[in-house]
Design an enzyme around this catalytic site. Sequence first.
Site, mmCIF file in Angstrom:
data_model
loop_
_atom_site.group_PDB
_atom_site.id
_atom_site.type_symbol
_atom_site.label_atom_id
_atom_site.label_comp_id
_atom_site.label_asym_id
_atom_site.label_seq_id
_atom_site.Cartn_x
_atom_site.Cartn_y
_atom_site.Cartn_z
ATOM 1 N N HIS A 61 0.861 -1.183 0.000
ATOM 2 C CA HIS A 61 0.000 0.000 0.000
ATOM 3 C C HIS A 61 0.896 1.231 0.000
ATOM 4 O O HIS A 61 1.616 1.486 0.963
ATOM 5 C CB HIS A 61 -0.917 -0.002 1.218
ATOM 6 C CG HIS A 61 -1.893 1.133 1.223
ATOM 7 N ND1 HIS A 61 -2.902 1.233 0.300
ATOM 8 C CD2 HIS A 61 -2.000 2.227 2.015
ATOM 9 C CE1 HIS A 61 -3.600 2.334 0.538
ATOM 10 N NE2 HIS A 61 -3.070 2.956 1.563
ATOM 11 N N ASP A 63 0.945 5.117 -0.306
ATOM 12 C CA ASP A 63 0.209 6.377 -0.286
ATOM 13 C C ASP A 63 0.901 7.435 -1.136
ATOM 14 O O ASP A 63 2.083 7.720 -0.931
ATOM 15 C CB ASP A 63 0.083 6.892 1.152
ATOM 16 C CG ASP A 63 -0.947 6.123 1.950
ATOM 17 O OD1 ASP A 63 -2.120 6.125 1.550
ATOM 18 O OD2 ASP A 63 -0.564 5.509 2.971
ATOM 19 N N ASP A 176 -8.476 1.614 1.301
ATOM 20 C CA ASP A 176 -8.143 2.599 2.336
ATOM 21 C C ASP A 176 -8.988 3.866 2.361
ATOM 22 O O ASP A 176 -8.913 4.607 3.334
ATOM 23 C CB ASP A 176 -6.660 2.983 2.228
ATOM 24 C CG ASP A 176 -6.085 3.448 3.561
ATOM 25 O OD1 ASP A 176 -6.618 3.047 4.615
ATOM 26 O OD2 ASP A 176 -5.103 4.221 3.556
ATOM 27 N N HIS A 445 -6.605 9.480 -1.320
ATOM 28 C CA HIS A 445 -7.442 9.431 -0.118
ATOM 29 C C HIS A 445 -6.774 10.049 1.107
ATOM 30 O O HIS A 445 -7.427 10.160 2.154
ATOM 31 C CB HIS A 445 -7.875 7.991 0.180
ATOM 32 C CG HIS A 445 -6.737 7.032 0.353
ATOM 33 N ND1 HIS A 445 -6.204 6.316 -0.697
ATOM 34 C CD2 HIS A 445 -6.032 6.662 1.443
ATOM 35 C CE1 HIS A 445 -5.226 5.548 -0.254
ATOM 36 N NE2 HIS A 445 -5.096 5.745 1.044
#
Length: 1043
Positions: A61, A63, A176, A445
């Site tokens: 993951h 970001d 997420d 997000h």
Amino acid sequence: MCCSHNNNKEAEFVEVGSSSLFLTFIGYKMVYLALCVFYLCCCCSHAASGGIQTFVLPHSHMDVGWVYTIQESMHAYAANVYSSVTEELSKAKDRRFIAVEQEFFRLWWDAVATSTQKKQVQQLVKEGRLEFILGGQVMHDEAVTDLEDQILQLTEGHGFLYETFGVRPEFSWHVDPFGASATTPVLFALAGFNAHLVSRVDYDLKDDMQKEKKLQFVWRGSSSLKEKQQIFTHIMDQFSYCTPSHLNFSNSSGFYWNGVALFPDPPKDGVYPNMSLPVTKDTLHAYAQVMVENIKQRAAWFRTNHTLWPWGCDKQFYNSSVQFNNMDPLMKYINQNSQEFGVTVQYASLSEYFQAVHQSDLTWELRGSEDFLPYSTEPQQAWTGFYASRNVLKGVARQASSQLHAAETLFTRYRLTFPDGPVAKVWALDKLRALRWAVSEVQHHDGITGTESPKVADMYVQHLVQGMMGVEELLAALFLLPHNLDMSSVLDSVYHRKGHRSLGQHVIVYNPLAWNITTIINVTVTFQNATVFDDEGRPVPAQIQTSAQSNVTFDLFMRVELGGLQHRKYLIKFSDRKCAGRSKCGRTYAAKGVRFERRRVRDWTRTGRRLLPVLNECYKLMFDQDTNLLHSITYLEEKKMVSVSQDFWEYHANGDVKAGPISDNYIFSSSRGSAVRAYQAVEMEIIPGKIVSEIRQYFYREENEKDYAYSITTRVPECFGTTLRCHRLEQTYSLGSLLLNTEVILRTSTDLRSNRTLYTDDNGYQMMKRPYREFTNNTIARNYFPMVRTAYIEDDLSRLVLLSDRAHGVSSQASGELEVMLHRRLWNNQPWTLAYNLTLNDSSVVRPTLWMMLGSISTTTRLYQREAVELQHRPVVMPIDQPQRPWPEKKPRGRSAVRSVVLPPNLHLLSLSIPGWNYSSDHDVHLRHILSGVDLRSEPDYDRVLLRIMHLFEEGEDPELSKPVTVNLKEVLQSVGEVKVVEERSLTGTWNISRLQRWKWKTVDNLETENKGSERHGNETFSVTISPKEIRTFFIHFGSKDF
């Protein structure tokens, strides 16, 4: 993003430089709770029926922002993820990996990857061992992002993947975002996805869905499209996208053998913090037990014996060698003992998992157009604060999106009209691509949500502003160099009167919408007298007055009429001399204000005695001189008066974690009770006008303070005898700088009997009914919802609508009330927050805009969708020079020859652009080009135009405007060029709609997914029928023009 709040993850990592703290208290707490649940549930049912087939899904993951900037993340770990994964997948055929967000991958591909690595990736993608999932530039937020920006970032990523690899993502991985919108599954279905995966839904709802094995269903996200765009949806269980981190035989976390990413620099010796114990003969069985127990626990929550086991978490696989070299023997051991364990394991891509579920041939329950918002992780943790966090960033992001839309449409027209014009196509596309990248990036997000660190917020703003500056250069070039006109002809094609040679300034106004509009624009000037002329030399109705924002500037309001996708030039002539009469002032009215005495709240003993009216053709607004507040609005069409008042209130937040629940970037906690009045006194100024009447209200924290804390500027358009719509009351607010730990709302109170029921939009696409719900704890915060474009309350007769220029949080805490959270400034002493500087100590002054409408249900239904779009895409106003002496007299050239592009009022032109992606529309031909090694990215395609049209209305919403609309694209676009070929495509353009065959899923009502566009008539007629809430996407090819 791994967050300190209880977010349904078992493992919570803290990335640190040299700290020995690797698991937060929340992580241990979740482990304990998860183990309790495990022992209470029957987790062996699948094993008894032949064993659990486990799909181990390696992923990282990553970001695109949050704590660290893009550059910091690329340097510390992101580039290493793709380099090491490429190397390790090439070593063993059974290994897999999914790549999700494209921004990091594209940066790696363009700036880091070697030619050898690129060849390896091409082969891995071809074999399905490296699978691109989701495929957007980012994993976009679902609560506060706008539909148009979601589509943009998805198209950017998909275009790159298809051009480069010939692949089209077919599954989502939205693990997420903080809650799930019902718009997202619709968009993913339109893009050709076969299944949708989400994770973050309310903790109590997820608990119930787990117990009842209802985490998988078919989602019909649109009440109008229904089964035509339904999609199979999988909600991840309580462990979400991370693997178990707690090992009872070790103090290190488990299954993360490469440890935790180190910032700012990777360790030179390759030893990272918190590296899991290696798999050895001493630890092998213990690891296997932990993994198998977790697999069985997860399997008990799903209907099939296929279990998805995500292997990864935030910032993982930057050293893929140590990861796979430990997992390989562990999986081999489990499979060798599968009879004992009741489990088999295999590396898998997401498509392999969903294929297995699809082949189970079960019948699935349906979910309608309900969304999963808001989102809470426990009773006191309502993730509704981020709806309003970083108001400035939200505003800049929306402004950039609007500017991009305008530039895309203008460049497309220019390119088709003047293919050999002086504006270089390569330069122009580079400017557009830079802003596309920036607007796509901020949809992350932890971007537009306002939940990032200050330095990351600054990064987003910097990228957006840089992109906007580049596009402003492009707009200026497109306006001023349309073909072979010289500069003087552009500037002097305006009527100049004889006599006094005053200073003049030229302004170009562009309408980026495919509707004809009459509207009022505002140009800030430094002269107190001005007259305005259009491009035919005629005086333009205007009004000038002292600026609401400054004592040294003036607001010049101009009434303009523009065709769809049309621009016009205006000349503003300035003078320091006062107007001696109408002939000297043209049609400009000099408006003067009347200021009213400051009124103290403590003196409001008797109110409503002295009311002042402000009228236009639609409304009569009454202002109370006893309070200086709005008192009532009468909508004149039905002569219906509604009591309406507006003012500011504050929620006072707790910043001490020891004293109770806190508010932060993510969370809104009303632990200190209801909102309190944010002011002690109010001043008012009313400026009657002939173009617009303006009411300015100033709110003071203390009775005798010199500077106001908040303000409302309301503009009431004067519409008599014009085509200007009068229903729109434009309001701009000023808030800040706030006191610390304050969350400020605008409260609009009415006598509508709305029963605390609120309606808000999902991403500007569809409206959601939000009944008020009572909770044991945190009721106020859990009744907040995202407002991206629209919110309204209503009773049987009337509706009050608010439209927004950026996202906010909105709620109805009492019948007839609508409160909008406009700004937040917070600080708390939570160690995790301080360690990452994730505080929201936002001291900025913000100036958001809302448009207000009041009227009958039928009238507001006809108007609010289009008004919301018009607020989103206001005219571009571009001064093209500084005030100067006029050029020598020239005869007016007359109005712009650019003809308008006009769609019916219920259709919106979502996109008209030249994407530049260079791939054949024929999939087989494109694959042959890729296999031949042709560098498709070396020469963009400047001739293919991407067109999207959206029906604004829901089925049955309006007797006329909700009907399907048939338009002839050749006729609609005739002013752009001669349409030769129309190809209907999937939402992001990568599928020919006739070849798109999405999976069919059995549902309880046996209705199946519709794969083809509705009522497509073929290229020979160029006619398409667009039904309620449909978004239709086309590639348009135009014929060449002769000059």
